[in-house]
Write a protein that holds these residues in place. Structure first.
Motif, PDB file in Angstrom:
ATOM      1  N   ALA A   1      48.770  53.546  46.783  1.00 16.29           N
ATOM      2  CA  ALA A   1      49.194  52.332  47.218  1.00 16.29           C
ATOM      3  C   ALA A   1      48.532  51.196  46.232  1.00 16.29           C
ATOM      4  O   ALA A   1      49.079  50.308  45.879  1.00 16.29           O
ATOM      5  N   ALA A   2      47.432  51.375  46.076  1.00 12.89           N
ATOM      6  CA  ALA A   2      46.545  50.476  45.169  1.00 12.89           C
ATOM      7  C   ALA A   2      47.301  50.350  43.846  1.00 12.89           C
ATOM      8  O   ALA A   2      47.398  49.300  43.129  1.00 12.89           O
ATOM      9  N   ILE A   3      47.635  51.612  43.109  1.00 11.59           N
ATOM     10  CA  ILE A   3      47.899  51.815  41.807  1.00 11.59           C
ATOM     11  C   ILE A   3      49.618  50.918  41.883  1.00 11.59           C
ATOM     12  O   ILE A   3      49.644  50.037  41.105  1.00 11.59           O
ATOM     13  N   ILE A   4      50.104  51.018  42.786  1.00  7.61           N
ATOM     14  CA  ILE A   4      51.605  50.462  43.025  1.00  7.61           C
ATOM     15  C   ILE A   4      51.509  48.910  43.039  1.00  7.61           C
ATOM     16  O   ILE A   4      52.051  48.175  42.310  1.00  7.61           O
ATOM     17  N   ALA A   5      50.529  48.774  43.804  1.00  8.12           N
ATOM     18  CA  ALA A   5      50.389  47.019  43.850  1.00  8.12           C
ATOM     19  C   ALA A   5      49.822  46.372  42.870  1.00  8.12           C
ATOM     20  O   ALA A   5      50.207  45.397  42.385  1.00  8.12           O
ATOM     21  N   SER A   6      48.659  46.962  42.138  1.00  6.44           N
ATOM     22  CA  SER A   6      48.232  46.359  40.906  1.00  6.44           C
ATOM     23  C   SER A   6      49.140  46.469  39.886  1.00  6.44           C
ATOM     24  O   SER A   6      49.016  45.287  38.999  1.00  6.44           O
ATOM     25  N   ARG A   7      50.073  47.416  39.474  1.00 11.75           N
ATOM     26  CA  ARG A   7      50.986  47.366  38.499  1.00 11.75           C
ATOM     27  C   ARG A   7      51.955  46.270  38.739  1.00 11.75           C
ATOM     28  O   ARG A   7      52.369  45.645  37.788  1.00 11.75           O
ATOM     29  N   LEU A   8      52.405  46.160  39.956  1.00 14.59           N
ATOM     30  CA  LEU A   8      53.505  45.243  40.234  1.00 14.59           C
ATOM     31  C   LEU A   8      52.913  43.888  40.086  1.00 14.59           C
ATOM     32  O   LEU A   8      53.674  42.948  39.426  1.00 14.59           O
ATOM     33  N   LEU A   9      51.658  43.531  40.299  1.00 18.53           N
ATOM     34  CA  LEU A   9      51.276  42.260  40.419  1.00 18.53           C
ATOM     35  C   LEU A   9      50.980  41.931  39.088  1.00 18.53           C
ATOM     36  O   LEU A   9      51.139  40.739  38.625  1.00 18.53           O
ATOM     37  N   ALA A  10      50.669  42.707  38.083  1.00 17.69           N
ATOM     38  CA  ALA A  10      50.276  42.453  36.758  1.00 17.69           C
ATOM     39  C   ALA A  10      51.663  42.249  36.131  1.00 17.69           C
ATOM     40  O   ALA A  10      51.602  41.326  35.090  1.00 17.69           O
TER      41      ALA A  10
ATOM     42  N   PRO B   1      50.249  29.959  35.320  1.00 14.82           N
ATOM     43  CA  PRO B   1      50.203  30.747  34.241  1.00 14.82           C
ATOM     44  C   PRO B   1      48.596  31.258  33.815  1.00 14.82           C
ATOM     45  O   PRO B   1      48.468  32.313  33.225  1.00 14.82           O
ATOM     46  N   LYS B   2      47.803  30.386  34.244  1.00 16.82           N
ATOM     47  CA  LYS B   2      46.390  30.605  33.837  1.00 16.82           C
ATOM     48  C   LYS B   2      45.702  31.302  35.145  1.00 16.82           C
ATOM     49  O   LYS B   2      44.403  31.470  34.864  1.00 16.82           O
ATOM     50  N   ASP B   3      46.182  31.429  36.191  1.00 16.92           N
ATOM     51  CA  ASP B   3      45.598  32.298  37.343  1.00 16.92           C
ATOM     52  C   ASP B   3      45.154  33.505  37.046  1.00 16.92           C
ATOM     53  O   ASP B   3      45.782  34.153  36.113  1.00 16.92           O
ATOM     54  N   PRO B   4      44.153  34.282  37.527  1.00 19.14           N
ATOM     55  CA  PRO B   4      43.827  35.498  37.193  1.00 19.14           C
ATOM     56  C   PRO B   4      44.693  36.317  37.708  1.00 19.14           C
ATOM     57  O   PRO B   4      45.707  35.893  38.721  1.00 19.14           O
ATOM     58  N   VAL B   5      45.003  37.758  37.542  1.00 22.49           N
ATOM     59  CA  VAL B   5      45.960  38.479  38.114  1.00 22.49           C
ATOM     60  C   VAL B   5      45.493  38.824  39.396  1.00 22.49           C
ATOM     61  O   VAL B   5      44.375  38.956  40.058  1.00 22.49           O
ATOM     62  N   PRO B   6      46.220  38.303  40.489  1.00 27.38           N
ATOM     63  CA  PRO B   6      46.067  38.542  42.049  1.00 27.38           C
ATOM     64  C   PRO B   6      45.789  40.012  42.359  1.00 27.38           C
ATOM     65  O   PRO B   6      46.291  40.771  41.786  1.00 27.38           O
ATOM     66  N   THR B   7      44.916  40.200  43.595  1.00 24.70           N
ATOM     67  CA  THR B   7      44.901  41.314  43.976  1.00 24.70           C
ATOM     68  C   THR B   7      44.900  41.218  45.659  1.00 24.70           C
ATOM     69  O   THR B   7      45.015  39.934  46.157  1.00 24.70           O
TER      70      THR B   7
END
Length: 364
Positions: free
Chosen positions: A133-142, A214-220
């Motif tokens: 689940a963490a991989i799916i979420a992180s790649r989607l958000l990135a 645009p300058k926000d960090p990639v959310p988690t």
């Protein structure tokens, strides 16, 4: 669950995702995972042809200029229209509803040539099975927060494949800055064909829709959200055991048929290879990495065309089937400890034995 992250979290409830996966079991796992992390609309189709039909019908029903979905997550290896063919249609076809759609390619066959094919056709990212689940979420958000600019060049349209700017000893690019046209949202579509390379520097509309500047960090996502999504996956481990029991029984029947129906050998070997591919990508998701290793070995053993199957080849395939059965019968999770090592060692001996016998003739 439209706002699982609370205040300030990405507005995933506004997101729509299309899942394309021929395995009904994994398709259900993916859709449940996406809904648990807060994705508002999850659509699912069993193959590339169905996905194309869905996208075309949805585009016709929406106002002009509206993307049918925000993101596509698609399996790579599927019968008939696979993930690569779907990606090529999205990036190149005049009938594509949105050539800039983010496409996350998902596959248990994370071999280099598959990754390169997906990259060369314009995939946004490549996710190898087994996934979490963490991989799916992180790649989607990135993909949402850090979209790469799109590039149009000879033989390629898709995200810029240069992920970072690094100094190199020799720059091998064939085009200079003056040969590159930079297109912005307000640019007129004039003269594009006069430039060998076009860069599309467009605003991140999807990020803005999700509330990401645009300058926000990639959310988690919060740990409790990811834990709930992972629990959603692991709650299906019992269903997985039931599913794989049926799969391995069917595998055994196909291996038995290899010796009884010579005309059917090519089709049977292709089916065995396909089943091995599915198992290869799924075992690790549900806590059975030994299944992934054994199925990968079976997948490699059944690659290529097989006009006939020798007795030794049938014995080798049977050894793989028996190993998978042993893992599931004993519910051997993780690396299996000493039992797991003995099982893998036994399989290695079978591979060496039957390969050696093959070189000396086929006594079976």
């Amino acid at each position: 669950m439209n706002d699982p992250g609370g205040k300030g979290a990405p507005k995933l409830g506004l997101l729509s995702v299309l899942v394309v996966e021929d395995s009904a079991f994994i398709r259900n796992v993916l859709t449940a995972t996406l809904r648990t992390i807060g994705v508002g609309a999850v659509h699912a189709e069993p193959g590339g042809a169905e996905a194309i039909r869905f996208l075309e019908e949805r585009r016709a029903a929406l106002p002009p200029g509206t993307a049918p979905v925000d993101v596509i997550i698609t399996d790579l290896v599927m019968p008939e229209v696979d993930g690569l063919m779907l990606l090529r249609w999205l990036r190149c076809s005049p009938k594509s509803p949105d050539r800039f759609l983010p496409v996350l390619m998902l596959s248990g066959a994370a071999d280099r040539h598959y990754v390169e094919q997906a990259r060369d056709l314009g995939a946004t990212d490549f996710i190898a099975k087994p996934f979490s689940a963490a991989i799916i979420a992180s790649r989607l958000l990135a993909a949402i927060a850090r979209p790469r600019r799109y590039v149009l060049a000879k033989g390629y349209f898709g995200p810029d494949r240069r992920r970072t700017q690094r100094p190199v000893a020799m720059d091998c690019r064939m085009t200079g800055p003056r040969e590159i046209l930079v297109v912005h949202s307000a640019s007129k579509a004039v003269g594009i064909d006069r430039f060998p390379v076009v860069h599309f520097d467009l605003p991140n509309r999807l990020g803005a829709k999700m509330g990401i500047a645009p300058k926000d960090p990639v959310p988690t996502l919060p740990e409790e959200v990811l834990a709930a999504a992972e629990a959603e996956i692991q709650n299906r481990a019992g269903d997985y055991a039931t599913w794989i029991a049926g799969e391995v029984d069917e595998l055994a029947r196909r291996v038995d048929r290899l010796g009884a129906d010579s005309a059917a050998v090519p089709a049977l070997m292709a089916q065995i290879n396909r089943s091995a591919h599915e198992m290869r990508g799924q075992g690790g998701i549900f806590g059975y990495p030994l299944i992934t290793r054994i199925a990968k070995s079976l997948y490699e053993a059944t690659q290529g065309g097989f006009p006939a199957a020798t007795g030794n080849e049938r014995l080798l395939l049977k050894a793989h089937v028996d190993a998978i059965k042993a893992v599931m019968a004993g519910r051997i999770s993780g690396d299996g400890g000493a039992i797991g090592q003995q099982l893998l060692a036994s399989l290695d001996r079978a591979k060496k034995k039957y390969a050696k016998l093959e070189s000396e003739g086929d006594p079976v």
